[in-house]
Design an enzyme around this catalytic site. Structure first.
Site, PDB file in Angstrom:
ATOM      1  N   GLY A   1       9.992   5.010 -35.146  1.00 55.19           N
ATOM      2  CA  GLY A   1      10.718   5.409 -36.337  1.00 55.19           C
ATOM      3  C   GLY A   1      12.085   5.977 -36.032  1.00 55.19           C
ATOM      4  O   GLY A   1      12.965   5.990 -36.885  1.00 55.19           O
TER       5      GLY A   1
ATOM      6  N   ALA B   1      13.677   5.574 -32.570  1.00 56.86           N
ATOM      7  CA  ALA B   1      14.377   4.931 -31.461  1.00 56.86           C
ATOM      8  C   ALA B   1      13.664   3.646 -31.059  1.00 56.86           C
ATOM      9  O   ALA B   1      12.520   3.392 -31.450  1.00 56.86           O
ATOM     10  CB  ALA B   1      14.453   5.885 -30.259  1.00 56.86           C
TER      11      ALA B   1
ATOM     12  N   ASP C   1       3.405  16.927 -29.674  1.00 55.50           N
ATOM     13  CA  ASP C   1       3.095  15.583 -30.190  1.00 55.50           C
ATOM     14  C   ASP C   1       2.245  14.816 -29.186  1.00 55.50           C
ATOM     15  O   ASP C   1       2.541  13.669 -28.839  1.00 55.50           O
ATOM     16  CB  ASP C   1       4.385  14.823 -30.503  1.00 55.50           C
ATOM     17  CG  ASP C   1       4.147  13.628 -31.424  1.00 55.50           C
ATOM     18  OD1 ASP C   1       3.107  13.624 -32.120  1.00 55.50           O
ATOM     19  OD2 ASP C   1       4.980  12.718 -31.452  1.00 55.50           O
TER      20      ASP C   1
END
Length: 653
Positions: free
Chosen positions: A28, A30, A141
């Site tokens: 979303g 890169a 993440d």
């Protein structure tokens, strides 16, 4: 159609150094490419931010933070970041290239893993996160997409773009949650903050997914998944895969506890627990076979945005589907009966002659020329191979980065001729060889000529002087000079006409690489303090603003106000505001007071009278003579009209 054929970066040399070869993945924020560092001659991964996001400072900051965080860690289980920079409209990271796949690919293809394999993946992940936690960083993440598994078996953690220092505010903005919903800890969802225990929670979810092949929380929408994180515990893996050891259930329960206080403090502590659990399990428990393809589809959740493009297997060509290239095969000749000569090359499938005259006659004579031709063909091939491999050819010597004189000498010592070509290079020093044709190690005739391309240094163009030019003309002149117009900012200027360029950055006369962005500062005109024109007749107000260097504009609707009809009731921007020469001030003209009937409040109690007057739109002032609380007089008689908002005085006794 292969989408990479439409990618403008494929084949492009980014920043004069990184040659983009193929696209690996799209996310979303890169796109990741396989690239060659032409300066160091090594393959790497190039993560390039989508050009549409380059203008967003928060995304650029995240990119730079990823580079600094990964460089700060320098851990064997963290994907290394070599370089960070920008080229025109592209912002990029140059990273370590890991030949292999992601943990998501493995789960999608194989489903649940054996406990031994799951722990083999989890331990290096925790080692990488432990290094981050000891450095005071939180990944935020952790998910299978960010766990890379190399063809050599090495496991590495990628994408430190959401990393934050412990103690920093970890939510991007009010009401936002950073991360991927299937792996968010409850405190990230509820409070928008995270410490090392949030990474521990995500690892617990990933471990559950490796052991079962499915995520612990599923839902039709991200909101449903987030609700389950807050309200439901991660279930025991053995509930989905009977036979798993109780120690694995306990490990998942502790690492993925909803209460962060019940989890290990960081990845270092969890790693110690994982190793203790491994030692406590028998070989049979570690090698327990998971159900075939359990959850193989469920693992690829809709919230995982990165699309992994098909990667050609090592050694394959460009055929669709990764098919191996077709090679020439030698087929076995049919068996020949004893005493019968072999059929000549090129012979058909007609019946052979039989009897004592086998091999004689016209057919046999006709086969002689074909046989001779076949022998000559084979002999020619043998001679060709001998010629190619004989002393007629040699190999081109390596001359890259040598000075022109050194390269000539090396070529001459190899018995070859040389030819000089020159071109600009951003990566090779002026006067040194940037490339050769044929390249190093390529076959060339012993009397051949090698073309040596000598660097003339980086190509540079001069930033034109566009001060005083209109913005459109300045942009045109910058593009004609081989540069790119960049960001435009505006400031007040008494010396430069409104809309014209005040200065550039880099400044006029500076030498820059072609394609470099040039920022422009444009004049807003002289700084003017807006005068107060409220209460003035409309015509007089317009004249006053024009004299001040401003433009007056009248709003289409008039309003009731305390000002006389036809005068200015209000202005925007107001008195004392700062504007630029030529800016517009909007005037709203008064219709005069809004006259309304005054209620008759004589004889009413004080509170009743106040309520009646305020409901009619008036302000109320009370004068008390005695203290019985009854109104005996009012400043405007009942039934008369007065401006809405004006003050009515009542006397109370």
């Amino acid at each position: 159609m292969d989408t990479t054929l439409r990618d403008p970066l494929i084949g492009h040399v980014l920043d004069g150094r990184y040659r983009v070869e193929s696209r690996i993945a799209v996310g979303g924020m890169a796109t990741v490419y396989r690239a060659l560092d032409t300066r160091l001659d090594r393959v790497l991964a190039l993560k390039v931010m989508h050009p549409s996001l380059v203008g967003d400072g928060s995304f650029v900051d995240r990119f730079i933070r990823e580079a600094k965080s990964a460089a700060r860690l320098a851990h064997p289980n963290v994907v290394g970041v070599f370089d960070q920079g920008s080229d025109g409209g592209y912002v990029y990271l140059a990273m370590e290239y890991v030949e292999g796949c992601t943990l998501r690919d493995v789960l999608r293809e194989r489903g649940a893993l054996q406990p031994r394999a799951a722990l083999d993946v989890l331990e290096p992940v925790l080692a990488a996160l432990g290094a981050a936690h000891l450095a005071g960083l939180v990944h935020r993440d952790v998910k299978p997409e960010n766990v890379l598994i190399g063809d050599d078996g090495r496991v590495k953690v990628a994408d430190f773009g959401l990393v934050r220092a412990v103690g920093q505010q970890t939510s991007a903005s009010t009401g936002s949650v950073m991360g991927t919903v299937s792996y968010l800890a409850p405190e990230q969802i509820e409070h928008g903050t995270a410490d090392a225990r949030a990474d521990v929670y995500a690892c617990g979810v990933v471990l559950y997914e490796m052991l079962t092949g499915a995520k612990p929380h599923a839902g039709g929408t991200p909101a449903q998944v987030l609700y389950q994180h807050l309200q439901e515990d991660v279930p025991a893996p053995s509930a989905a895969v009977p036979g798993l050891a109780a120690a694995l259930d306990a490990l998942v329960a502790r690492s993925a506890a909803r209460d962060p206080g019940l989890r290990p403090a960081d990845a270092v502590e969890l790693l110690a627990e994982v190793r203790a659990v491994r030692q406590s399990l028998t070989d049979g428990q570690l090698d327990a076979l998971p159900p075939a393809a359990t959850g193989a589809g469920a693992s690829a959740g809709a919230e995982d945005p990165t699309t992994v493009l098909p990667r050609r297997a090592p050694g394959t060509g460009g055929a669709a589907g990764g098919a191996a290239p077709e090679h020439t095969s030698v087929l076995p000749a049919p068996a020949v009966p004893p005493g019968e000569p072999p059929a000549p090359a090129g012979a058909g499938t007609g019946r052979r002659r039989t009897g004592p005259f086998r091999g004689a006659g016209p057919r046999s004579r006709r086969s002689v020329p074909a046989l001779v031709a076949a022998v000559l063909l084979v002999l020619g091939g043998v001679l060709g191979v001998w010629y190619v491999n004989s002393g007629q050819f040699t190999r081109t010597p390596g001359v890259i980065d040598l000075t022109e004189a050194e390269a000539k000498r090396v070529v001459e010592e190899a018995g070859l001729e040389w030819r000089i070509a020159r071109e600009h290079s951003d990566t090779v020093e002026r006067g040194r060889v940037a490339s050769s044709d044929p390249g190093r190690g390529e076959r060339i005739r012993t009397n051949g000529t090698v073309t040596l391309t000598v660097s003339e240094g980086p190509e540079r163009v001069e930033v034109p002087d566009v001060a005083g030019e209109a913005l459109a003309d300045a942009r045109r002149l910058i593009k004609e000079a081989g540069l790119e117009p960049g960001m435009v900012t505006r400031e007040f200027s008494r010396d430069v006409e409104r809309g014209s360029v005040v200065r550039t950055d880099p400044g006029a006369g500076s030498a820059r690489r072609p394609g470099t962005a040039v920022a422009l500062t444009v004049s807003k005109g002289a700084r003017i303090e807006v005068p107060d024109v409220t209460g003035m007749p409309e015509g007089a107000a317009r004249q006053r603003l024009t004299e001040a260097g401003l433009t007056a504009e009248t709003a289409p609707e008039r309003v009731f106000s305390g000002e006389e009809a036809g005068t200015v009731a209000r202005q925007s921007p107001g008195e004392g505001s700062v504007a630029a020469e030529g800016d517009t001030v909007t005037l709203t003209v008064s219709k005069g007071p809004d006259m309304v009937a005054v209620p008759d409040v004589e004889g009413m109690g004080e509170e009743e009278a106040r309520a009646a007057l305020e409901e009619a739109g008036f302000e109320v002032r009370v004068r008390r003579v005695f203290f019985t609380g009854t109104v005996f007089d009012q400043s405007v008689r009942g039934g008369e009209r007065a401006p809405r908002g004006s003050t009515i005085t009542v006397w109370v006794r």
